[in-house]
Scaffold this motif. Structure first.
Motif, mmCIF file in Angstrom:
data_model
loop_
_atom_site.group_PDB
_atom_site.id
_atom_site.type_symbol
_atom_site.label_atom_id
_atom_site.label_comp_id
_atom_site.label_asym_id
_atom_site.label_seq_id
_atom_site.Cartn_x
_atom_site.Cartn_y
_atom_site.Cartn_z
ATOM 1 N N THR A 122 0.829 -1.206 0.000
ATOM 2 C CA THR A 122 0.000 0.000 0.000
ATOM 3 C C THR A 122 0.864 1.258 0.000
ATOM 4 O O THR A 122 1.777 1.400 0.812
ATOM 5 C CB THR A 122 -0.938 0.009 1.225
ATOM 6 N N GLY A 123 0.594 2.153 -0.943
ATOM 7 C CA GLY A 123 1.310 3.425 -1.031
ATOM 8 C C GLY A 123 2.613 3.360 -1.804
ATOM 9 O O GLY A 123 3.217 4.394 -2.080
ATOM 10 N N GLU B 102 9.231 -0.116 -8.894
ATOM 11 C CA GLU B 102 10.185 -1.132 -8.439
ATOM 12 C C GLU B 102 10.169 -1.300 -6.924
ATOM 13 O O GLU B 102 10.359 -2.408 -6.411
ATOM 14 C CB GLU B 102 11.595 -0.801 -8.919
ATOM 15 N N GLU B 103 9.951 -0.201 -6.195
ATOM 16 C CA GLU B 103 9.898 -0.291 -4.732
ATOM 17 C C GLU B 103 8.734 -1.197 -4.302
ATOM 18 O O GLU B 103 8.887 -2.065 -3.442
ATOM 19 C CB GLU B 103 9.739 1.101 -4.118
ATOM 20 N N ARG B 104 7.585 -1.015 -4.920
ATOM 21 C CA ARG B 104 6.419 -1.857 -4.615
ATOM 22 C C ARG B 104 6.698 -3.314 -4.975
ATOM 23 O O ARG B 104 6.439 -4.214 -4.193
ATOM 24 C CB ARG B 104 5.198 -1.350 -5.370
ATOM 25 N N LEU B 105 7.224 -3.540 -6.164
ATOM 26 C CA LEU B 105 7.483 -4.905 -6.618
ATOM 27 C C LEU B 105 8.483 -5.610 -5.709
ATOM 28 O O LEU B 105 8.328 -6.797 -5.410
ATOM 29 C CB LEU B 105 7.967 -4.893 -8.067
ATOM 30 N N VAL C 172 2.742 -12.717 -11.787
ATOM 31 C CA VAL C 172 2.838 -11.298 -11.456
ATOM 32 C C VAL C 172 1.981 -10.531 -12.452
ATOM 33 O O VAL C 172 2.097 -10.743 -13.665
ATOM 34 C CB VAL C 172 4.299 -10.794 -11.530
ATOM 35 N N LEU C 173 1.132 -9.683 -11.939
ATOM 36 C CA LEU C 173 0.395 -8.747 -12.780
ATOM 37 C C LEU C 173 1.149 -7.421 -12.688
ATOM 38 O O LEU C 173 1.129 -6.757 -11.655
ATOM 39 C CB LEU C 173 -1.046 -8.595 -12.296
ATOM 40 N N VAL C 174 1.848 -7.068 -13.752
ATOM 41 C CA VAL C 174 2.716 -5.894 -13.757
ATOM 42 C C VAL C 174 1.887 -4.624 -13.917
ATOM 43 O O VAL C 174 0.881 -4.616 -14.638
ATOM 44 C CB VAL C 174 3.758 -6.016 -14.901
ATOM 45 N N ALA C 175 2.314 -3.552 -13.247
ATOM 46 C CA ALA C 175 1.633 -2.259 -13.319
ATOM 47 C C ALA C 175 1.368 -1.898 -14.780
ATOM 48 O O ALA C 175 2.222 -2.091 -15.646
ATOM 49 C CB ALA C 175 2.465 -1.186 -12.640
ATOM 50 N N ASP C 176 0.156 -1.387 -15.041
ATOM 51 C CA ASP C 176 -0.241 -1.102 -16.424
ATOM 52 C C ASP C 176 -0.685 0.341 -16.653
ATOM 53 O O ASP C 176 -1.291 0.658 -17.659
ATOM 54 C CB ASP C 176 -1.341 -2.056 -16.845
ATOM 55 N N GLY C 177 -0.402 1.228 -15.718
ATOM 56 C CA GLY C 177 -0.843 2.614 -15.856
ATOM 57 C C GLY C 177 -2.156 2.896 -15.144
ATOM 58 O O GLY C 177 -2.480 4.039 -14.864
ATOM 59 N N SER D 267 1.340 -3.088 -9.585
ATOM 60 C CA SER D 267 1.698 -4.510 -9.644
ATOM 61 C C SER D 267 1.081 -5.289 -8.486
ATOM 62 O O SER D 267 0.932 -4.778 -7.381
ATOM 63 C CB SER D 267 3.219 -4.673 -9.602
ATOM 64 N N THR D 268 0.746 -6.537 -8.770
ATOM 65 C CA THR D 268 0.160 -7.468 -7.817
ATOM 66 C C THR D 268 0.743 -8.844 -8.101
ATOM 67 O O THR D 268 1.040 -9.163 -9.250
ATOM 68 C CB THR D 268 -1.380 -7.528 -8.004
#
Length: 144
Positions: free
Chosen positions: A92-93, A97-100, A120-125, A129-130
Motif C-alpha cells: 500500500t502506497g 520497483e519499490e512496490r514490486l 505477477v500482474l505488472v503495473a499497467d498505468g 503490480s500485484t
C-alpha cells in the motif's frame, strides 16, 4: 443508514487447522482461546463426536480490527477459481520497483510457508503490480 456489522470470512477446505494456521502466519492472526472448560482446542476437539472432530478451526486478528477467519471441512475438493479472494495489502502506497520489491519479499516468505506463486500482474498505468498466489489448499489470493 444500517448498523455496521462485523464480518467473518469462511473458507471451505479439507484440513481446517492446517489452512487456519497458514493464514495466521500470513496475516499475523492468532488462534482464539479454547472454549471455557477446555485447556486447548485439541481437548475441545476430542470432546466432539468422532465425525465432528477436525471439521472446523478459526483465527482472529489480535487487535480486533480485522475479520475473523473461519475454516470448515467440506467433502469436495476445490474445482474452479475462487469467486471471492483476499488481497494481502503489503505494498500500500508504494509504486514501481519499490512496490514490486516488497511484494517479491513477502511472496518469498509465503512460499516458504507453503503458498504457491501463480503470476505477477505488472503495473499497467491503471493498476499497480500485484502477485497472484494460492494458499496451502489452492485458494487464490493476491499480494497487493
Amino acid at each position: 443508514m444500517g448498523a455496521i456489522r462485523k464480518v467473518q470470512v469462511t473458507f471451505d477446505c479439507a484440513e481446517p487447522e492446517r489452512v487456519a494456521r497458514f493464514w495466521c502466519e500470513v496475516l499475523g492472526y492468532v488462534v482464539p482461546p479454547a472454549p471455557e472448560g477446555f485447556a486447548t482446542w485439541g481437548d475441545f476437539d476430542r470432546s466432539l463426536p468422532a465425525d465432528r472432530q477436525g471439521t472446523a478451526f478459526a483465527c482472529v486478528d489480535p487487535t480486533g480490527e480485522g475479520p475473523r477467519l473461519f475454516f470448515q471441512r467440506v467433502p469436495e475438493g476445490k474445482v474452479v477459481k475462487n469467486r471471492v479472494h483476499l488481497d494481502v495489502r503489503v505494498g500500500t502506497g508504494l509504486v514501481g520497483e519499490e512496490r514490486l520489491a516488497v511484494l517479491e519479499a513477502e511472496c518469498a516468505r509465503l512460499v516458504a510457508l507453503g503458498a504457491v506463486r501463480q503470476r505477477v500482474l505488472v503495473a499497467d498505468g491503471f493498476e499497480e503490480s500485484t502477485i497472484v498466489m494460492q494458499d496451502v489448499e489452492g485458494n487464490e489470493f493476491c499480494l497487493d
